[in-house]
Write an enzyme that holds these catalytic residues in place. Structure first.
Site, PDB file in Angstrom:
ATOM      1  N   ARG A 124       0.644  -0.599   0.410  1.00  0.00           N
ATOM      2  CA  ARG A 124       0.367   0.197   0.268  1.00  0.00           C
ATOM      3  C   ARG A 124       0.435   0.219  -0.026  1.00  0.00           C
ATOM      4  O   ARG A 124       0.011   2.477   0.128  1.00  0.00           O
ATOM      5  CB  ARG A 124      -0.674   0.276   1.443  1.00  0.00           C
ATOM      6  CG  ARG A 124      -1.971  -1.432   1.033  1.00  0.00           C
ATOM      7  CD  ARG A 124      -3.173  -0.880   1.908  1.00  0.00           C
ATOM      8  NE  ARG A 124      -4.258  -2.234   1.313  1.00  0.00           N
ATOM      9  CZ  ARG A 124      -4.848  -2.932   2.159  1.00  0.00           C
ATOM     10  NH1 ARG A 124      -3.615  -3.178   3.706  1.00  0.00           N
ATOM     11  NH2 ARG A 124      -4.757  -3.751   1.701  1.00  0.00           N
ATOM     12  N   LYS A 146       4.084  11.403 -11.297  1.00  0.00           N
ATOM     13  CA  LYS A 146       3.260   9.946 -11.705  1.00  0.00           C
ATOM     14  C   LYS A 146       4.003   9.347 -12.244  1.00  0.00           C
ATOM     15  O   LYS A 146       5.379   8.710 -12.837  1.00  0.00           O
ATOM     16  CB  LYS A 146       2.942  10.724 -13.811  1.00  0.00           C
ATOM     17  CG  LYS A 146       1.920  11.701 -14.651  1.00  0.00           C
ATOM     18  CD  LYS A 146       2.024  12.151 -15.796  1.00  0.00           C
ATOM     19  CE  LYS A 146       0.752  13.312 -15.749  1.00  0.00           C
ATOM     20  NZ  LYS A 146       0.486  13.913 -16.991  1.00  0.00           N
ATOM     21  N   GLU A 188      11.596  17.698 -25.116  1.00  0.00           N
ATOM     22  CA  GLU A 188      10.838  18.347 -23.836  1.00  0.00           C
ATOM     23  C   GLU A 188      11.674  19.317 -23.328  1.00  0.00           C
ATOM     24  O   GLU A 188      10.918  20.532 -22.902  1.00  0.00           O
ATOM     25  CB  GLU A 188      11.564  17.116 -22.727  1.00  0.00           C
ATOM     26  CG  GLU A 188      10.262  15.943 -22.757  1.00  0.00           C
ATOM     27  CD  GLU A 188       9.519  15.688 -23.013  1.00  0.00           C
ATOM     28  OE1 GLU A 188       8.564  16.628 -22.821  1.00  0.00           O
ATOM     29  OE2 GLU A 188       8.982  14.356 -24.141  1.00  0.00           O
ATOM     30  N   LYS A 230       7.873  23.907 -14.134  1.00  0.00           N
ATOM     31  CA  LYS A 230       7.681  21.937 -14.176  1.00  0.00           C
ATOM     32  C   LYS A 230       6.979  22.198 -12.445  1.00  0.00           C
ATOM     33  O   LYS A 230       6.067  21.339 -12.852  1.00  0.00           O
ATOM     34  CB  LYS A 230       8.401  20.484 -14.538  1.00  0.00           C
ATOM     35  CG  LYS A 230       7.520  19.597 -13.953  1.00  0.00           C
ATOM     36  CD  LYS A 230       7.323  18.672 -15.438  1.00  0.00           C
ATOM     37  CE  LYS A 230       6.393  17.306 -14.550  1.00  0.00           C
ATOM     38  NZ  LYS A 230       6.926  16.140 -15.419  1.00  0.00           N
ATOM     39  N   GLU A 240      -3.301  17.010 -12.605  1.00  0.00           N
ATOM     40  CA  GLU A 240      -4.150  17.161 -14.356  1.00  0.00           C
ATOM     41  C   GLU A 240      -5.004  17.405 -14.869  1.00  0.00           C
ATOM     42  O   GLU A 240      -5.968  17.091 -15.463  1.00  0.00           O
ATOM     43  CB  GLU A 240      -3.408  15.782 -14.939  1.00  0.00           C
ATOM     44  CG  GLU A 240      -2.750  16.611 -16.502  1.00  0.00           C
ATOM     45  CD  GLU A 240      -2.423  15.366 -17.593  1.00  0.00           C
ATOM     46  OE1 GLU A 240      -1.074  14.687 -17.612  1.00  0.00           O
ATOM     47  OE2 GLU A 240      -2.820  15.558 -18.787  1.00  0.00           O
ATOM     48  N   ARG A 244      -1.567  22.081 -16.391  1.00  0.00           N
ATOM     49  CA  ARG A 244      -1.230  20.269 -16.133  1.00  0.00           C
ATOM     50  C   ARG A 244      -0.945  19.895 -17.553  1.00  0.00           C
ATOM     51  O   ARG A 244      -0.404  19.290 -18.212  1.00  0.00           O
ATOM     52  CB  ARG A 244      -1.025  19.657 -15.158  1.00  0.00           C
ATOM     53  CG  ARG A 244      -0.068  18.624 -15.126  1.00  0.00           C
ATOM     54  CD  ARG A 244       0.353  17.710 -13.675  1.00  0.00           C
ATOM     55  NE  ARG A 244       1.332  16.917 -14.223  1.00  0.00           N
ATOM     56  CZ  ARG A 244       1.756  15.993 -13.036  1.00  0.00           C
ATOM     57  NH1 ARG A 244       1.443  15.940 -12.041  1.00  0.00           N
ATOM     58  NH2 ARG A 244       3.137  15.056 -13.077  1.00  0.00           N
ATOM     59  N   ASN A 248       1.821  18.186 -22.223  1.00  0.00           N
ATOM     60  CA  ASN A 248       1.527  17.593 -23.377  1.00  0.00           C
ATOM     61  C   ASN A 248       1.354  18.586 -24.634  1.00  0.00           C
ATOM     62  O   ASN A 248       0.974  17.822 -25.808  1.00  0.00           O
ATOM     63  CB  ASN A 248      -0.009  17.287 -23.041  1.00  0.00           C
ATOM     64  CG  ASN A 248      -0.195  15.713 -21.830  1.00  0.00           C
ATOM     65  OD1 ASN A 248       0.456  15.861 -21.483  1.00  0.00           O
ATOM     66  ND2 ASN A 248      -1.196  16.509 -21.162  1.00  0.00           N
ATOM     67  N   HIS A 251       2.743  16.790 -27.586  1.00  0.00           N
ATOM     68  CA  HIS A 251       2.307  14.996 -27.333  1.00  0.00           C
ATOM     69  C   HIS A 251       1.091  14.733 -27.948  1.00  0.00           C
ATOM     70  O   HIS A 251       1.328  12.987 -27.792  1.00  0.00           O
ATOM     71  CB  HIS A 251       2.785  14.989 -25.670  1.00  0.00           C
ATOM     72  CG  HIS A 251       3.697  15.026 -25.708  1.00  0.00           C
ATOM     73  ND1 HIS A 251       4.716  16.207 -25.101  1.00  0.00           N
ATOM     74  CD2 HIS A 251       4.776  14.472 -24.411  1.00  0.00           C
ATOM     75  CE1 HIS A 251       5.464  16.468 -24.848  1.00  0.00           C
ATOM     76  NE2 HIS A 251       5.460  14.724 -24.115  1.00  0.00           N
ATOM     77  N   HIS A 255       2.646  11.143 -29.529  1.00  0.00           N
ATOM     78  CA  HIS A 255       2.003   9.535 -29.374  1.00  0.00           C
ATOM     79  C   HIS A 255       1.406   9.162 -30.015  1.00  0.00           C
ATOM     80  O   HIS A 255       1.627   8.055 -30.538  1.00  0.00           O
ATOM     81  CB  HIS A 255       1.520   9.718 -27.715  1.00  0.00           C
ATOM     82  CG  HIS A 255       1.710  10.154 -26.564  1.00  0.00           C
ATOM     83  ND1 HIS A 255       1.336  11.275 -25.474  1.00  0.00           N
ATOM     84  CD2 HIS A 255       3.115   9.941 -26.342  1.00  0.00           C
ATOM     85  CE1 HIS A 255       2.232  10.859 -24.815  1.00  0.00           C
ATOM     86  NE2 HIS A 255       3.467  10.439 -24.913  1.00  0.00           N
ATOM     87  N   HIS A 267      10.643   8.996 -29.856  1.00  0.00           N
ATOM     88  CA  HIS A 267       9.973  10.252 -28.970  1.00  0.00           C
ATOM     89  C   HIS A 267      10.854  11.772 -29.057  1.00  0.00           C
ATOM     90  O   HIS A 267       9.366  11.872 -29.093  1.00  0.00           O
ATOM     91  CB  HIS A 267       9.996   9.232 -26.890  1.00  0.00           C
ATOM     92  CG  HIS A 267       8.930  10.540 -26.127  1.00  0.00           C
ATOM     93  ND1 HIS A 267       7.966  10.070 -26.020  1.00  0.00           N
ATOM     94  CD2 HIS A 267       8.803  11.639 -25.635  1.00  0.00           C
ATOM     95  CE1 HIS A 267       7.167  11.252 -25.162  1.00  0.00           C
ATOM     96  NE2 HIS A 267       7.804  12.094 -25.179  1.00  0.00           N
TER      97      HIS A 267
END
Ligand code: GLY
Length: 364
Positions: A124, A146, A188, A230, A240, A244, A248, A251, A255, A267
């Site tokens: 947990r 994330k 990035e 960031k 998000e 946030r 992206n 992206h 993606h 990427h």
């Protein structure tokens, strides 16, 4: 060494530190030893990073009297799956790892995402310290909590928001980074330059030679700036819900391109094309100045990032993958658009025919 704190709530009671320095693996071990985050630590890394930095970090920790172990998984995105979660959890159980322990994610995005995910669910939840060694991980994936693994249906489909207990980065690690990995991180960095004011973008434009030669002073400065950006975004929108989403930028199409190429397109290159497409769409739909679009395309080219879609990827494949994007809402695929460099926003969808035309126009 530079330090900054990420505050996750208004009372500033929940926070973690980001430390950035050059040649600081020994100091990272010392900071971990002094942090008293846990009674024992397990470094989780991949087979490639293990001999480069894993054994060194382990020996620094051990010399400081910290109880520490190291476990490794096979290098590469293919390890970001459920089997690895089971394998790593099994190894942690064999080592007798309990709730007084913490994991140290050492490596790139895969190590960070996978270890963070395991840490978030093992018994947990155990604290997870991020020690990112790639540029992508240092400027993006190690900060913000994330975590994820991939499913056969797509990337990052299982995951949690689970903030790290600390982020420690050694810029010297970038010296051993393969060029493709370095370019992934540059994409990035360009993203941050486009979405946050114009200062970083100008700095990147003026520093192309320093970036290409991996000048450590210059990299230190821009990595610090990217982490500050960031941190600011994550503090305002940890989960998000709104702001946030600007992270992206490039992206959504990126993606889809990566997946349509069977992940042969890196990427960084996929996101670079995605950012160029977003700039073109922003010019058509929202009056982004042509000069801004040209500067974006120019910077990508100078840094050696791809600006075109490979011929063997079909427009239909890209469009169908876009329609399956995990971030779409109902039938609408939201894109991050630009009013100008430094002024992004999330739009309400792009007409199919314009998207098709933009993709066609970007063919190599
Ligand atoms: N890499 C995007 C985010 O952290 O939200």
């Amino acid at each position: 060494m530079k330090k900054m704190k990420v505050y996750l709530d208004r009372k500033q009671s929940q926070s973690y530190e980001i430390c950035i320095g050059y040649d600081i693996l020994d100091r990272i071990a010392m900071m971990i030893a002094n942090s008293r985050i846990a009674a024992r630590y397990v470094i989780v890394t991949d087979d490639c990073v293990r001999p480069l930095y894993g054994e060194t970090l382990l020996s620094h920790l051990t010399k400081m009297g910290v109880k520490a172990d190291l476990i490794a998984f096979p290098t590469g995105e293919r390890s970001k799956n459920f089997q690895s979660v089971l394998d790593l959890s099994g190894k942690l159980l064999d080592l007798g790892v309990d709730r007084k322990s913490a994991l140290i994610a050492l490596g790139g995005g895969v190590a960070g995402d996978l270890t963070g995910f395991v840490a978030s669910i093992y018994m947990r939840g155990l604290p997870c310290i991020q020690v990112p060694t790639t540029l992508v991980a240092q400027v993006d994936s190690s900060i913000g909590g994330k975590t994820a693994i991939d499913l056969p249906q797509g990337k990052n489909l299982l995951g949690t928001f689970y903030q790290p207990a600390g982020v420690f980065m050694d810029i010297k690690c970038l010296e051993s980074l393969p060029e493709t990995e370095y370019l992934n991180g540059l994409a990035e960095l360009v993203k941050y330059g486009i979405i946050d004011g114009e200062a970083l973008f100008q700095q990147l434009e003026g520093g192309v030679d320093s970036i290409r030669s991996r000048n450590r002073q210059f990299l230190g400065k821009i990595i610090h700036t990217a982490c500050t950006i960031k941190k600011g975004i994550v503090e305002m929108d940890e989960r998000e819900q709104g702001l946030r989403r600007i992270l992206n930028f490039g992206h959504t199409l990126g993606h889809a391109l990566e997946a349509a190429s069977g992940y042969r397109l890196s990427h960084g290159n996929a996101v670079a094309v995605g950012m160029i497409a977003a700039a073109q769409l922003s010019q058509t739909l929202y009056g982004l100045h042509g000069e801004d679009r040209e500067r974006i395309e120019g910077l990508m080219a100078l840094l050696g990032l791809a600006c075109r879609i490979p011929k063997d990827i079909t427009t239909e494949d890209i469009l169908s993958r876009l329609r399956r994007d995990k971030k779409k809402e109902g039938d609408t695929i939201h894109f991050v658009m630009l009013k100008k460099i430094g002024l992004p926003f999330v739009n309400g969808g792009v007409p199919d025919d314009l998207l098709r035309k933009t993709i066609e126009g970007l063919r190599g």
